[in-house]
Design a protein around this motif. Structure first.
Motif, PDB file in Angstrom:
ATOM      1  N   ILE A  41       0.657  -0.993   0.362  1.00 51.06           N
ATOM      2  CA  ILE A  41       0.336   0.014  -0.469  1.00 51.06           C
ATOM      3  C   ILE A  41       0.911   0.665  -0.140  1.00 51.06           C
ATOM      4  N   HIS A  42       0.804   2.335  -0.725  1.00 54.15           N
ATOM      5  CA  HIS A  42       1.613   3.378  -0.812  1.00 54.15           C
ATOM      6  C   HIS A  42       1.727   4.774  -0.103  1.00 54.15           C
ATOM      7  N   PRO A  43       2.389   4.679   0.696  1.00 50.53           N
ATOM      8  CA  PRO A  43       2.652   5.521   1.733  1.00 50.53           C
ATOM      9  C   PRO A  43       1.607   7.006   2.268  1.00 50.53           C
ATOM     10  N   ARG A  44       1.933   7.126   1.045  1.00 52.59           N
ATOM     11  CA  ARG A  44       0.890   7.989   1.199  1.00 52.59           C
ATOM     12  C   ARG A  44      -0.675   7.851   1.987  1.00 52.59           C
ATOM     13  N   ALA A  45      -1.424   6.338   1.444  1.00 53.89           N
ATOM     14  CA  ALA A  45      -2.333   5.972   2.113  1.00 53.89           C
ATOM     15  C   ALA A  45      -2.461   5.583   3.717  1.00 53.89           C
ATOM     16  N   THR A  46      -1.583   5.643   4.086  1.00 49.55           N
ATOM     17  CA  THR A  46      -1.144   4.336   4.921  1.00 49.55           C
ATOM     18  C   THR A  46      -2.083   4.956   5.691  1.00 49.55           C
ATOM     19  N   THR A  47      -2.449   6.701   6.691  1.00 49.91           N
ATOM     20  CA  THR A  47      -3.139   7.285   7.300  1.00 49.91           C
ATOM     21  C   THR A  47      -4.503   7.131   7.511  1.00 49.91           C
ATOM     22  N   VAL A  48      -5.188   5.899   6.110  1.00 52.84           N
ATOM     23  CA  VAL A  48      -6.184   5.853   6.087  1.00 52.84           C
ATOM     24  C   VAL A  48      -6.696   4.373   7.498  1.00 52.84           C
ATOM     25  N   PRO A  49      -7.570   5.285   7.736  1.00 53.26           N
ATOM     26  CA  PRO A  49      -8.436   4.332   9.095  1.00 53.26           C
ATOM     27  C   PRO A  49      -8.544   2.700   9.764  1.00 53.26           C
ATOM     28  N   GLY A  50      -7.932   2.264  10.435  1.00 49.77           N
ATOM     29  CA  GLY A  50      -8.215   0.839  10.264  1.00 49.77           C
ATOM     30  C   GLY A  50      -7.215  -0.274   9.093  1.00 49.77           C
ATOM     31  N   LEU A  51      -6.590   0.439   8.198  1.00 44.00           N
ATOM     32  CA  LEU A  51      -5.573  -0.329   7.364  1.00 44.00           C
ATOM     33  C   LEU A  51      -4.700  -1.156   6.819  1.00 44.00           C
ATOM     34  N   ALA A  52      -4.447  -0.390   8.565  1.00 46.44           N
ATOM     35  CA  ALA A  52      -3.258  -1.729   9.256  1.00 46.44           C
ATOM     36  C   ALA A  52      -3.422  -2.475   9.905  1.00 46.44           C
ATOM     37  N   HIS A 112     -10.050   7.609  -1.568  1.00 50.87           N
ATOM     38  CA  HIS A 112      -9.505   7.087  -2.963  1.00 50.87           C
ATOM     39  C   HIS A 112     -10.396   6.648  -3.398  1.00 50.87           C
ATOM     40  N   TRP A 113     -12.135   7.009  -3.781  1.00 45.66           N
ATOM     41  CA  TRP A 113     -13.113   6.332  -4.395  1.00 45.66           C
ATOM     42  C   TRP A 113     -12.782   6.531  -5.834  1.00 45.66           C
ATOM     43  N   PRO A 114     -13.207   6.003  -7.333  1.00 51.56           N
ATOM     44  CA  PRO A 114     -13.314   4.747  -6.732  1.00 51.56           C
ATOM     45  C   PRO A 114     -12.123   3.898  -7.248  1.00 51.56           C
ATOM     46  N   ILE A 115     -11.432   2.916  -7.356  1.00 48.57           N
ATOM     47  CA  ILE A 115      -9.980   2.129  -7.114  1.00 48.57           C
ATOM     48  C   ILE A 115     -10.605   1.441  -8.502  1.00 48.57           C
ATOM     49  N   THR A 116      -9.646   1.812  -9.382  1.00 44.97           N
ATOM     50  CA  THR A 116      -9.596   0.542 -10.285  1.00 44.97           C
ATOM     51  C   THR A 116      -8.319   0.097 -10.971  1.00 44.97           C
ATOM     52  N   TRP A 117      -8.686  -0.735 -11.485  1.00 43.58           N
ATOM     53  CA  TRP A 117      -7.617  -2.201 -11.213  1.00 43.58           C
ATOM     54  C   TRP A 117      -6.995  -2.622 -13.353  1.00 43.58           C
ATOM     55  N   GLY A 126      -8.865   6.832  -7.102  1.00 40.18           N
ATOM     56  CA  GLY A 126      -9.895   7.846  -8.510  1.00 40.18           C
ATOM     57  C   GLY A 126      -9.715   9.252  -8.151  1.00 40.18           C
ATOM     58  N   ASP A 127      -8.818   8.859  -6.342  1.00 37.48           N
ATOM     59  CA  ASP A 127      -8.801  10.867  -6.190  1.00 37.48           C
ATOM     60  C   ASP A 127      -8.103  11.592  -6.879  1.00 37.48           C
ATOM     61  N   ASP A 128      -6.415  10.680  -6.965  1.00 41.15           N
ATOM     62  CA  ASP A 128      -5.708  11.832  -7.694  1.00 41.15           C
ATOM     63  C   ASP A 128      -4.456  10.543  -9.369  1.00 41.15           C
ATOM     64  N   GLY A 129      -5.456   9.727  -9.814  1.00 36.62           N
ATOM     65  CA  GLY A 129      -4.967   8.690 -10.686  1.00 36.62           C
ATOM     66  C   GLY A 129      -3.719   8.030 -10.818  1.00 36.62           C
ATOM     67  N   GLU A 130      -3.125   7.463  -9.276  1.00 42.06           N
ATOM     68  CA  GLU A 130      -1.279   7.520  -9.616  1.00 42.06           C
ATOM     69  C   GLU A 130      -1.984   6.460  -8.807  1.00 42.06           C
ATOM     70  N   PRO A 131      -1.172   4.869  -8.669  1.00 41.09           N
ATOM     71  CA  PRO A 131      -0.920   4.008  -8.361  1.00 41.09           C
ATOM     72  C   PRO A 131      -1.402   4.115  -6.186  1.00 41.09           C
ATOM     73  N   VAL A 132      -2.202   3.234  -5.573  1.00 44.52           N
ATOM     74  CA  VAL A 132      -2.826   3.074  -3.990  1.00 44.52           C
ATOM     75  C   VAL A 132      -1.978   1.668  -3.476  1.00 44.52           C
TER      76      VAL A 132
END
Length: 205
Positions: free
Chosen positions: A88-99, A117-122, A157-163
């Protein structure tokens, strides 16, 4: 070691479903209506991402400390089906409960989405290769049996970068892939009339 004891699953390469048993998603290997279990205790912890291929896909420098989720899962009544490692990209690790290891299959992507980060595309990258010693032991297969490696890249879906980037490793005797082919625009019109082709061929004999 287990070998060939389960009926192969067909992976529909473009189908992601909502998980009927929990809040989250079911990806192609897990789309059957069946209960999956953890074959070893799941691990969620920051680790250095040393694989340059995965680091490039996640857009971080090799060696960067990244939140890693490691799982060995499969249907309740069967041997281990897949080894799954998510970065998981470091910029997303502050999301509550992710760890939390309690974030079950697919639900941690839901947490990423509710965290902004909605919506994630894969996209997925598939390749066949031989297993590592560790992978063979975890999947209970011989070293001589190839595996299917599925690399799934989740884009925010927020910034178009890998999360997140997830690597799934599945024994090759337990899976087959199904792909629906679509016609390009250049191939949608009928071919011109070719009724005289046979006569032309006969004349040249």
């Amino acid at each position: 070691m287990r070998y060939g004891t389960a009926r192969p699953r067909r992976l529909r390469g473009d189908l992601v479903k909502r998980n009927a048993a929990a809040t989250g998603y079911s990806f192609p290997p897990a789309t059957r209506p069946e209960v999956w279990r953890q074959h070893i205790p799941p691990v969620t912890a920051p680790e250095p991402l040393n694989d340059p291929r995965i680091a490039e896909l996640l857009k971080v420098e090799p060696g960067t400390r990244v939140m890693c989720r490691f799982r060995v899962t499969g249907p309740e009544a069967e041997s281990p089906f897949q080894v799954s490692t998510s970065w998981i990209h470091p910029r997303a690790t502050t999301v509550p409960g992710l760890a939390s290891p309690a974030a079950g299959p697919g639900s941690w992507q839901h947490r990423l989405e509710t965290g902004g980060h909605w919506p994630i595309t894969w996209i997925e990258i598939h390749r066949a290769r031989m297993p590592s010693t560790r992978e063979a032991a975890l999947l209970e297969i011989p070293m001589s049996l190839p595996v299917l490696e599925i690399i799934r890249v989740g884009t925010s879906g927020d910034d178009g970068e890998p999360v997140e980037v997830t690597e799934c490793v599945v024994a090759s005797d337990r899976v087959e892939t199904l792909h629906i082919l679509h016609r390009d625009e250049s191939a949608r019109e009928p071919w011109p009339d070719v009724t005289n082709v046979r006569a032309e061929i006969d004349t040249e004999r």
